[in-house]
Design an enzyme around this catalytic site. Sequence first.
Site, PDB file in Angstrom:
ATOM      1  N   ASP A   7      91.581 -44.385  33.388  1.00 23.08           N
ATOM      2  CA  ASP A   7      92.919 -44.487  32.810  1.00 23.08           C
ATOM      3  C   ASP A   7      93.486 -45.893  32.939  1.00 23.08           C
ATOM      4  O   ASP A   7      94.689 -46.090  32.865  1.00 23.08           O
ATOM      5  CB  ASP A   7      93.860 -43.482  33.486  1.00 23.08           C
ATOM      6  CG  ASP A   7      95.115 -43.217  32.670  1.00 23.08           C
ATOM      7  OD1 ASP A   7      95.117 -43.525  31.465  1.00 23.08           O
ATOM      8  OD2 ASP A   7      96.099 -42.707  33.241  1.00 23.08           O
TER       9      ASP A   7
ATOM     10  N   HIS B  82      91.668 -36.522  38.350  1.00 24.46           N
ATOM     11  CA  HIS B  82      92.108 -37.920  38.334  1.00 24.46           C
ATOM     12  C   HIS B  82      93.332 -38.018  39.234  1.00 24.46           C
ATOM     13  O   HIS B  82      94.395 -37.480  38.903  1.00 24.46           O
ATOM     14  CB  HIS B  82      92.434 -38.369  36.912  1.00 24.46           C
ATOM     15  CG  HIS B  82      93.004 -39.758  36.865  1.00 24.46           C
ATOM     16  ND1 HIS B  82      92.390 -40.822  37.475  1.00 24.46           N
ATOM     17  CD2 HIS B  82      94.143 -40.255  36.313  1.00 24.46           C
ATOM     18  CE1 HIS B  82      93.118 -41.913  37.296  1.00 24.46           C
ATOM     19  NE2 HIS B  82      94.191 -41.589  36.599  1.00 24.46           N
TER      20      HIS B  82
ATOM     21  N   HIS C 230      97.174 -48.254  38.791  1.00 31.56           N
ATOM     22  CA  HIS C 230      97.918 -48.615  37.586  1.00 31.56           C
ATOM     23  C   HIS C 230      99.349 -48.084  37.580  1.00 31.56           C
ATOM     24  O   HIS C 230     100.253 -48.771  37.086  1.00 31.56           O
ATOM     25  CB  HIS C 230      97.169 -48.181  36.317  1.00 31.56           C
ATOM     26  CG  HIS C 230      96.797 -46.741  36.274  1.00 31.56           C
ATOM     27  ND1 HIS C 230      95.539 -46.310  36.598  1.00 31.56           N
ATOM     28  CD2 HIS C 230      97.492 -45.643  35.951  1.00 31.56           C
ATOM     29  CE1 HIS C 230      95.482 -44.996  36.467  1.00 31.56           C
ATOM     30  NE2 HIS C 230      96.656 -44.565  36.080  1.00 31.56           N
TER      31      HIS C 230
ATOM     32  N   ASP D 153      96.147 -39.906  40.696  1.00 34.37           N
ATOM     33  CA  ASP D 153      97.163 -40.948  40.841  1.00 34.37           C
ATOM     34  C   ASP D 153      97.851 -40.713  42.180  1.00 34.37           C
ATOM     35  O   ASP D 153      98.498 -39.679  42.377  1.00 34.37           O
ATOM     36  CB  ASP D 153      98.179 -40.859  39.709  1.00 34.37           C
ATOM     37  CG  ASP D 153      97.532 -40.998  38.340  1.00 34.37           C
ATOM     38  OD1 ASP D 153      97.011 -42.083  38.050  1.00 34.37           O
ATOM     39  OD2 ASP D 153      97.552 -40.020  37.566  1.00 34.37           O
TER      40      ASP D 153
END
Length: 891
Positions: free
Chosen positions: A124, A12, A350, A14
């Site tokens: 997420d 994941h 996010h 980010d």
Amino acid sequence: MKKKVYIVSHSHWDREWYLPYEQHHMRLIELMDDLLDLFKTDPNFNSFHLDGQTIILDDYLQVRPERRGEVQQAIDAGKLRIGPFYILQDDFLISSESNVRNMLIGMEDSKKWGTPVMLGYFPDTFGNMGQTPQMMKKAGLETAAFGRGVKPIGFDNEVLEAESYTSQYSEMWWQGPDNSEIFGLLFANWYSNGNEIPAEKEAALAFWKQKLADVEKFGSTNHYLMMNGVDHQPVQKNVTQAIALANELFPDYEFIHSNFTDYIEAVKNDLPEDLGTVHGELTSQETDGWFTLANTASARVYLKQWNTKVQRQLENVAEPLASMAYEISGSYPHDELTYAWKTLMQNHPHDSICGCSVDEVHREMMPRFEKSYEVGKYVEEEALRVIGEALDTSAFPETSQPFVVFNTTGYKKTEIVSVEIELERKTFSEGYPSKLWDELKQQPKKSYKVIDKNGNEMPATISEEAVRFDYDLPKDRFRIPYMEKYITVELHMAEMPAFSWETFAIVEGQADVATPGLATENGRVIENEAIKVTIADNGSLTLLDKATQKEVSDLLVFEDVGDIANEYIFKKPEGDQAILSSEGQATYSVVKNSAEQAVVKLVQSLMIPVSADELLSQEQQAVIDFRYRKAGRSKELAPLVIETLITVKKGSKRVAFETKINNQMKDHRLRVLFPTDIIAQTHEADSIYEVVTRPNQVSASWENPTNPQHQHAFANLHDDNWGLTVSNFGLNEYEIVAGQTIAVTLLRSVGELGDWGYFPTPEAQCLGEFTFHYGIEVHGAPETRYQTYLDAYSAQVPAVTLQVKPQSGTLNSANDYLTIEGATFGTTAVKRNRETNELIVRGFNLSDKKEPLRIEKQAAVPTKLLNLLEEPLDEPVVETIDPYEIRTMKF
């Protein structure tokens, strides 16, 4: 039949979070290098899921352009699984159209490389928008995977009928408000439940005994998903050896290295009949309420304000004007707009738009906002140039200065339009700049008035002449600097139709004598034909709506409390009492006063603590859970001066507010309160392609003393007789307090990131000057509330103006480019299709009922309905729109 375990390798990613972007970027290069090498050396490695976001490919090739061919080969071989989105967004904090562009651009980029993974991927996201099922289906996606929003309860728990947001299984049906339904896959044990699989016997035995028990607790079939990765996780290079060991140790299971496509196909073929259904938005409504992360809507509010500014510029100004200009030029700036959208969307993950990263991350976001906005301004200016050169202004006197006012929104607009009109210029080729300035400055002052195309005088406020420097950038020669004499005109536009323009002109002459202004009693009372606003000594307002005779009091009260939590979550200190502006005295004065508008300045001062006490710093460094902190507020107080401009316009029921502060205090939250006497179980708010209905009470399991919510343009409370809509610009957090008060967060100041460690974020204290825009409007019976919603949308987009020459042209001086007959239709896009240049119009039904809708372009109606990827649907164009329907049309 053996139970089957599908191990999907992923990371994941980010792009920026607890480290600055380039720190994560360099680690991404290592990950991708490792993957490309691993694909060559391990033939049993099935594939790697590239986190659902194509931007990772762009990020990698920025640094490793020479490996582009290897990337393409890995995608062609199915080793690298890409798409379908451009980035992994926070869907609640970006606009409806931004969510669509993320899919549209992501799909376009994916298909340039190969075949995207047809999965709505939200691992997420801080809660999931209610229209996800309809949006996914209208992009060809039948499944969504997500990590938050639904509470898994497993086989040992009874599914309670009163709970709509729990699931016995990790698999479920997800139904949107329009009844669209997709398959939902919850990462019940998170998206790391198969991370770092041991390749050593004893460790593997312990690992799999626990992990299999965890996954079987929630699985609805004998197909189990194990996510081999987590945030920024390097690829497990020996995963296939670890899988081979698992197959030896657990003969009743078949372990395979797999991918989402194969897993979803298998699990959907074996779903049980008792699979449950969740409905609408999924925001962890039935948890303890502490970790919904909705307070990210108020972290670093300046990011949200900038995001709204850029979205409005691209969606509501640049694209509509470029679409109009295409009718003349045959050209549309697809590449420029895609660049602007991609630049903006790099701020939409996010951890970025939520404001929950380290300071370096959010500093880097600001140039992206500015770059995207400037591209939008350039597109606007070029479109205006094309339109302006084609306009026929021959109806105006040759000595006049014509100008055009554009309403680029899908709503009628009543607004005071400000436009600067050049009266005379002297280029630098005519003399020294300072002498040119003096010559213009010393000319005799003249009087001016505004006329329409029929020569009728229009009520307007016109400034005195002034002189300034400016320049032109011609398309065919070098720049032209000059001095210009100009005036500023404020013109009242009443009920200007959607997507229209109208031309006026400045002529010399004495304007009619002004009639009395809307403000009386030195500004204490502001009144037009629809409303009356009265300011109390303590600064609170009373609003009378004349149509309903409803009077609402104690409006516009500012509230300040402490905040000892973090960027993700608000937490008031124990025993902290709110400091209210209504407890003090206010002063007010008239700024502007005419028959068209009144502006009154309200000044208040709150004595508030300068920060939290010293204990907070210790508790932060010790990583004490914010719920158990004992810090309070400092005993040292300082004044927080709040200046608010209150504006009422002729012909408008909306009261507009512009509040300014210079925040020098830390660890606090400032809100503005609008109480009502409404007793209702639910309220409404502007969300993603939906006016969402939310409960005013929390669930039985809720422990958080607050219940923050996301909004875009407005929130509304109403009963069977009347209601109040509070609109805003870039203020994404609100709360319904005690079931009757709409509280809008203006500012939240905190000093740490939060989550899994101690990351100081001094810039999240938001010190400095801030300006906030918001408004209120009262309505009558429930069916009349939709007009206040459309007014809220319209208020976010000021009218566009352009000075033109007296000339003959092919375009009428006034025109309705599109006509929209639909009292509940929210327009989100007017643009051109990239492949065909056909005009695209998109919007949604604000109502929960079927409503009439007719859209015309010069008497022509839409020729086809499209999906969100702008592909044709086999459905007729009808003159009604279904409840909650998202509709895309082409002309």
